[in-house]
Design a protein around this motif. Structure first.
Motif, short mmCIF file in Angstrom:
data_model
loop_
_atom_site.label_atom_id
_atom_site.label_comp_id
_atom_site.label_asym_id
_atom_site.label_seq_id
_atom_site.Cartn_x
_atom_site.Cartn_y
_atom_site.Cartn_z
N VAL A 58 5.50 67.77 48.78
CA VAL A 58 6.90 67.35 48.71
C VAL A 58 7.56 67.85 47.43
O VAL A 58 8.75 68.20 47.43
CB VAL A 58 7.00 65.82 48.83
CG1 VAL A 58 8.41 65.33 48.49
CG2 VAL A 58 6.64 65.37 50.25
N SER A 59 6.81 67.91 46.35
CA SER A 59 7.35 68.43 45.09
C SER A 59 7.74 69.90 45.22
O SER A 59 8.74 70.35 44.64
CB SER A 59 6.34 68.26 43.96
OG SER A 59 6.09 66.89 43.71
N LEU A 60 6.96 70.65 45.99
CA LEU A 60 7.31 72.06 46.24
C LEU A 60 8.60 72.16 47.04
O LEU A 60 9.45 73.01 46.77
CB LEU A 60 6.17 72.75 46.98
CG LEU A 60 4.88 72.98 46.18
CD1 LEU A 60 3.78 73.50 47.09
CD2 LEU A 60 5.14 73.95 45.03
N ILE A 61 8.75 71.27 48.02
CA ILE A 61 10.01 71.23 48.78
C ILE A 61 11.18 70.92 47.85
O ILE A 61 12.22 71.58 47.89
CB ILE A 61 9.94 70.18 49.91
CG1 ILE A 61 8.90 70.58 50.95
CG2 ILE A 61 11.31 69.99 50.57
CD1 ILE A 61 8.66 69.53 52.02
N LEU A 62 11.00 69.90 47.01
CA LEU A 62 12.05 69.50 46.07
C LEU A 62 12.39 70.64 45.12
O LEU A 62 13.57 70.86 44.79
CB LEU A 62 11.60 68.27 45.29
CG LEU A 62 12.60 67.69 44.29
CD1 LEU A 62 13.89 67.25 44.99
CD2 LEU A 62 11.98 66.50 43.55
N LEU A 63 11.38 71.37 44.68
CA LEU A 63 11.60 72.50 43.78
C LEU A 63 12.51 73.54 44.42
O LEU A 63 13.47 74.01 43.79
CB LEU A 63 10.26 73.13 43.40
CG LEU A 63 10.33 74.39 42.52
CD1 LEU A 63 10.92 74.05 41.15
CD2 LEU A 63 8.94 75.00 42.37
N PHE A 64 12.23 73.90 45.67
CA PHE A 64 13.06 74.88 46.36
C PHE A 64 14.47 74.34 46.61
O PHE A 64 15.45 75.07 46.50
CB PHE A 64 12.41 75.27 47.69
CG PHE A 64 11.40 76.36 47.56
CD1 PHE A 64 11.79 77.68 47.42
CD2 PHE A 64 10.04 76.06 47.55
CE1 PHE A 64 10.85 78.70 47.28
CE2 PHE A 64 9.09 77.07 47.42
CZ PHE A 64 9.49 78.39 47.29
N GLU A 65 14.57 73.06 46.96
CA GLU A 65 15.88 72.47 47.23
C GLU A 65 16.76 72.45 45.98
O GLU A 65 17.94 72.79 46.03
CB GLU A 65 15.71 71.04 47.77
CG GLU A 65 15.13 70.97 49.18
CD GLU A 65 16.06 71.56 50.21
OE1 GLU A 65 17.24 71.17 50.24
OE2 GLU A 65 15.61 72.44 50.98
#
Length: 262
Positions: A58-65
């Protein structure tokens, strides 16, 4: 191509038919391998270890967002309310699913995991079945990378929520997930009619790409769309809650029925 041109996706990038090409297939195979690997390595680990894995994804998703929004804010010179909402808010269903996973992980509630799981999985499956972005250009600029990476993470995270036992689909608590779906639907109407930042976030409006691909008229498409969503969502509960759905009656209950008929 300079780094600035790459990260701002401001470089001539001719279109190509990359669907089910080598990159598409490779990314899909890597996603499946990662899903299997996470399940085998962490399924029986402690709750803390399993939650760390979800946080990493989820942190990777947040990073891209966050990165995409910062980049688009730096690119724009239009700071009107409408354009800022267009940049900052999650607009299509896949972006909404990204943020639903983020919210679910922060609040750590099973019903939030449930609804974010099957909405994210649906978006990921649709993307990998017929990717309209990401693989359809000659160069993989940041916008292409964003689309490929976030949809890949949606697929891996949604299935990992199931394999790592963060979800529990039960009909008795289904009403909580239905409320969340209603909130998502209400948000999409807000996007369409009030903010006017996305024409069709969940692909249920007339003239969308899916309807045109299959050649359906809008009334037929809408009926099929609703039926598909109902069947798709119910499948999770029928599988996970099958002991309660298909449980056998106890012998005393069967005898009482027989006595009543006699």
């Amino acid at each position: 191509m300079s780094f600035i041109e790459w990260i701002t996706s401001n470089y001539e990038n001719p279109s190509k038919n990359g669907q089910w090409g080598w990159l598409h297939i490779t990314v899909l195979v890597l996603c499946v391998a990662l899903i299997v690997g996470i399940a085998l390595l962490f399924r029986k680990r402690s709750y803390k270890a399993r939650r760390i894995i979800i946080w990493v994804l989820v942190s990777l998703i947040l990073l891209f967002e966050i990165a995409r929004r910062i980049i688009n804010l730096c690119k724009t010179d239009d700071y009107s309310f409408n354009n800022l909402m267009y940049i900052l808010l999650p607009r299509p269903w896949c972006a909404i699913s990204c943020w639903s996973l983020i919210i679910a992980t922060i609040f750590n509630k099973k019903f939030l995991y449930n609804v974010s799981c099957y909405t994210s999985l649906l978006c990921a499956l649709v993307f990998f079945a017929y990717p309209g972005v990401g693989f359809n250009n000659v160069y993989i600029l940041f916008e292409n990378l964003y689309s490929i990476a976030t949809h890949s993470l949606l697929l891996v995270t949604s299935i990992s929520l199931i394999t790592l036992k963060f979800t529990k689909f039960e009909y008795k608590t289904m009403w909580k997930e239905l409320i969340c779906l209603a909130v998502i639907l209400g948000y999409t109407f807000l996007e369409i009619y009030a903010l006017k930042i996305e024409a069709d976030p969940m692909y249920f409006m007339p003239g969308n790409d899916v309807m045109e691909i299959f050649g359906f008229t809008y009334p037929v498409y809408l009926v099929i769309y609703i039926l598909f969503i109902i069947i798709y969502v119910n499948a999770f509960y029928l599988i996970d809650d099958r002991k309660n759905v298909f449980k056998r009656r106890r012998p005393s209950e069967e005898n009482s029925v027989v006595n009543q008929t006699n």
